[in-house]
Scaffold this active site. Structure first.
Site, PDB file in Angstrom:
ATOM      1  N   GLU A  74      -2.559  -5.808 -12.034  1.00 53.31           N
ATOM      2  CA  GLU A  74      -2.626  -7.197 -11.539  1.00 53.31           C
ATOM      3  C   GLU A  74      -3.812  -7.985 -12.107  1.00 53.31           C
ATOM      4  OE1 GLU A  74      -0.221  -8.549 -10.307  1.00 53.31           O
ATOM      5  OE2 GLU A  74       0.900  -7.214  -8.978  1.00 53.31           O
ATOM      6  N   HIS A  92      -6.203  -7.450  -3.157  1.00 48.85           N
ATOM      7  CA  HIS A  92      -4.735  -7.473  -3.176  1.00 48.85           C
ATOM      8  C   HIS A  92      -4.221  -6.174  -2.560  1.00 48.85           C
ATOM      9  CE1 HIS A  92      -0.604  -7.766  -4.297  1.00 48.85           C
ATOM     10  NE2 HIS A  92      -0.682  -6.667  -5.015  1.00 48.85           N
ATOM     11  N   HIS A  94      -0.835  -4.175   0.003  1.00 49.04           N
ATOM     12  CA  HIS A  94       0.568  -4.169   0.432  1.00 49.04           C
ATOM     13  C   HIS A  94       0.627  -3.779   1.915  1.00 49.04           C
ATOM     14  CE1 HIS A  94       2.032  -3.098  -3.948  1.00 49.04           C
ATOM     15  NE2 HIS A  94       1.426  -4.272  -3.890  1.00 49.04           N
ATOM     16  N   TYR A 113      -5.231 -18.835  16.428  1.00 51.17           N
ATOM     17  CA  TYR A 113      -6.229 -19.670  15.750  1.00 51.17           C
ATOM     18  C   TYR A 113      -6.991 -18.957  14.641  1.00 51.17           C
ATOM     19  CZ  TYR A 113      -9.913 -17.498  18.599  1.00 51.17           C
ATOM     20  OH  TYR A 113     -10.780 -16.604  19.163  1.00 51.17           O
ATOM     21  N   HIS A 154       6.482  -8.418  -1.682  1.00 54.92           N
ATOM     22  CA  HIS A 154       5.466  -7.691  -2.430  1.00 54.92           C
ATOM     23  C   HIS A 154       4.232  -7.350  -1.576  1.00 54.92           C
ATOM     24  CE1 HIS A 154       2.914  -7.485  -6.381  1.00 54.92           C
ATOM     25  NE2 HIS A 154       2.422  -6.711  -5.441  1.00 54.92           N
ATOM     26  N   TYR A 207     -17.879 -18.311   9.341  1.00 52.53           N
ATOM     27  CA  TYR A 207     -17.633 -17.111  10.149  1.00 52.53           C
ATOM     28  C   TYR A 207     -17.611 -15.839   9.286  1.00 52.53           C
ATOM     29  CZ  TYR A 207     -15.483 -14.036  13.604  1.00 52.53           C
ATOM     30  OH  TYR A 207     -15.217 -13.007  14.465  1.00 52.53           O
TER      31      TYR A 207
HETATM   32 ZN   LIG Z   1       0.878  -5.392  -5.485  1.00 49.50          ZN
END
Ligand SMILES: [Zn+2]
Length: 214
Positions: A74, A92, A94, A113, A154, A207
């Site tokens: 990626e 990233h 899954h 929220y 994905h 935050y």
């Molecule tokens: Zn992925």
């Protein structure tokens, strides 16, 4: 070794990602930017085998700078996020509930929220094959005005001005997706109005704190 501290930090967060159940097997990839360089997890290495030496260093165009292994598939998505935003880290994963909603919805509804930590209701980027420039493009477009997006069928990607922030946004995003899933099993959830999410986003602006290393 180039970016030693960033590489060590990535190994630590990969272990957290496994412990937090944010991903399965060797899927998912994390990166940290430092100047013109990006430290990024390698492709297909079990997280328990990762060492700072096995983390790859690439430039903002995705070229290898210092790495024995192949970087994550990626890379186009990570470099695209760095080019399009002020991100210092990209996560990233899954996660189950994020991915479940990504096959059903165009946007994660404002059911709590805490979605304000992501900048507002999180969009789902249209499907494109993993590792493709199209997926990178779709993801960055879906992130406009947000700190993350789901990728259709994905997973999820978040970013932040530190790895701690980017990572905690992934944890909160998965929690909100799980909450929506749980609530939806019982009925039609009430949603919060956009003004309320914007108001909370303003309050939560800074935050999140960095927890000292254990
Ligand atoms: Zn992925």
């Amino acid at each position: 070794m180039l970016l030693h501290d960033e590489r060590a930090q990535l190994v630590d967060y990969c272990h957290r990602m496994q412990a937090d159940d944010l991903t399965v097997g060797t899927s998912g990839n994390l990166s940290v930017r430092s100047g013109q360089h990006i430290a990024i997890t390698p492709s297909g290495v079990p997280y328990e085998d990762l060492t700072p030496e096995s983390i790859c260093v690439i430039d903002l165009d995705g070229n290898k700078v210092d790495s024995d292994l192949e970087p994550s598939s990626e890379v186009p998505m990570h470099t695209s996020v760095y080019r399009a935003t002020d991100a210092a880290a990209v996560v990233h994963t899954h996660p189950l509930y994020c991915t479940a909603l990504s096959v059903l919805l165009d946007e994660v509804p404002p059911v709590h929220y805490m979605i304000a930590l992501l900048g507002g209701p999180v969009r789902v980027a249209p499907y494109a094959r993993f590792g493709s420039p199209e997926l990178a493009e779709n993801s960055v477009r879906a992130m406009e005005g947000r700190y993350g997006a789901l990728m259709q069928n994905h997973g999820a990607t978040t970013y932040g001005d530190s790895l701690a922030k980017a990572y905690s946004r992934s944890v909160y995003l998965e929690w909100v997706c799980r909450l929506y899933h749980q609530a939806r099993l019982l009925g039609e959830p009430n949603l919060l109005p956009r003004e309320e999410i914007d108001g909370v986003a303003a309050v939560l602006g800074g935050y999140g704190q960095t927890v000292p290393a254990r």
